[in-house]
Design a protein around this motif. Structure first.
Motif, PDB file in Angstrom:
ATOM      1  N   HIS A 163      11.942  96.096 -14.779  1.00 23.34           N
ATOM      2  CA  HIS A 163      11.590  95.397 -13.535  1.00 23.34           C
ATOM      3  C   HIS A 163      10.073  95.338 -13.397  1.00 23.34           C
ATOM      4  O   HIS A 163       9.498  95.850 -12.443  1.00 23.34           O
ATOM      5  CB  HIS A 163      12.224  96.094 -12.330  1.00 23.34           C
TER       6      HIS A 163
ATOM      7  N   HIS B 116      19.218  87.487 -11.861  1.00 27.47           N
ATOM      8  CA  HIS B 116      18.551  88.772 -12.104  1.00 27.47           C
ATOM      9  C   HIS B 116      18.973  89.348 -13.461  1.00 27.47           C
ATOM     10  O   HIS B 116      18.134  89.707 -14.284  1.00 27.47           O
ATOM     11  CB  HIS B 116      18.899  89.744 -10.965  1.00 27.47           C
TER      12      HIS B 116
ATOM     13  N   HIS C 166      16.927  89.700 -17.483  1.00 24.92           N
ATOM     14  CA  HIS C 166      16.744  90.884 -18.328  1.00 24.92           C
ATOM     15  C   HIS C 166      16.809  90.548 -19.819  1.00 24.92           C
ATOM     16  O   HIS C 166      16.384  91.353 -20.642  1.00 24.92           O
ATOM     17  CB  HIS C 166      17.768  91.971 -17.985  1.00 24.92           C
TER      18      HIS C 166
ATOM     19  N   PHE D 225       8.870  90.438 -15.219  1.00 26.97           N
ATOM     20  CA  PHE D 225      10.271  90.198 -14.893  1.00 26.97           C
ATOM     21  C   PHE D 225      10.375  89.318 -13.640  1.00 26.97           C
ATOM     22  O   PHE D 225      11.057  88.297 -13.624  1.00 26.97           O
ATOM     23  CB  PHE D 225      10.998  91.532 -14.665  1.00 26.97           C
TER      24      PHE D 225
HETATM   25 ZN   LIG Z   1      17.613  94.696 -13.055  1.00 27.26          ZN
END
Ligand SMILES: [Zn+2]
Length: 221
Positions: free
Chosen positions: A194, A184, A188, A198
């Protein structure tokens, strides 16, 4: 900011809570480490807060009652990578921990302090190995890794300074959940928000991310 201690009776049981009054628009009620925590705009009446808690009591009680700490000196246990270890304390005045079989030995009376140091090293080893192996998926060679004691989050990505930061409490979780947090945060570097993109990028590199994400949501920080 001003903190106030209160308590409320829910289903015949008294629950203490803390209210922090601040500049905000609406009341937020949270459960953190099994405790009720409220943030409210200045001048909110306690009655208003209490009625909001009452309205959501089933969910809040469930969350408070299901809380089990990852480390309990009192009950002699600690979770490391999702596995429960018996905590054996032998005060030799050394800030050292060792794992043997199903036991974690702490050679200091400062159990939390000794464990924290041990956990930081162990987590760093795991994170750096995993991250190094995953970086080619993100066309990167190197990132800085930081471990901190966050209260409300598992990790952070500071993509502008090429740094990923992780919550020390991850040491208690199963590796598949830690791996999710790693992927996760690394995603980024591709997409800051988000957004749909993403999650698309995340799914490409971790097809079962949703299962892990949901499991993590059920897990307290
Ligand atoms: Zn995040």
């Amino acid at each position: 900011m001003r903190d106030m201690k209160q308590s409320i009776i829910l289903n015949n049981k008294e629950y203490p809570y803390t209210v922090t009054f601040k500049k905000m628009r609406s009341i937020i009620v949270k459960v953190r480490a099994g405790q009720l925590i409220v943030s409210a705009p200045y001048y909110t009446a306690i009655e208003t807060i209490d009625s909001l808690i009452q309205k959501n009591k089933e969910k809040l009680i469930k969350s408070m009652e299901s809380y089990k700490p990852y480390l309990s000196v009192e009950d002699h246990y600690v979770y490391v990578f999702g596995k429960k270890y018996e905590l054996v304390i032998r005060d030799l005045g050394k800030k050292i921990c060792r794992i043997h079989d199903d036991k974690l030995y702490v050679y200091s009376r400062n159990v939390e302090g000794a464990f924290e140091q041990f956990a930081k090293e162990l987590l760093y080893q795991y994170l750096s190995k995993k991250i190094e192996a995953s970086l080619p998926l993100f066309s990167k060679n190197h990132v800085k890794i930081e471990i901190k004691k966050y209260k409300g989050r598992w990790g952070s990505c500071f993509y502008k300074v090429n740094k990923v930061s992780f919550n020390l409490s991850l040491i208690h979780l199963k590796k598949e959940l830690i791996d999710y947090v790693i992927m996760h945060e690394l995603t980024h570097f591709i997409e800051a928000n988000h957004s749909k993109r993403f999650y698309h990028e995340l799914a490409m590199r971790m097809p079962d991310y949703l299962i892990r994400q949901n499991a993590l949501k059920e897990t307290h920080v």
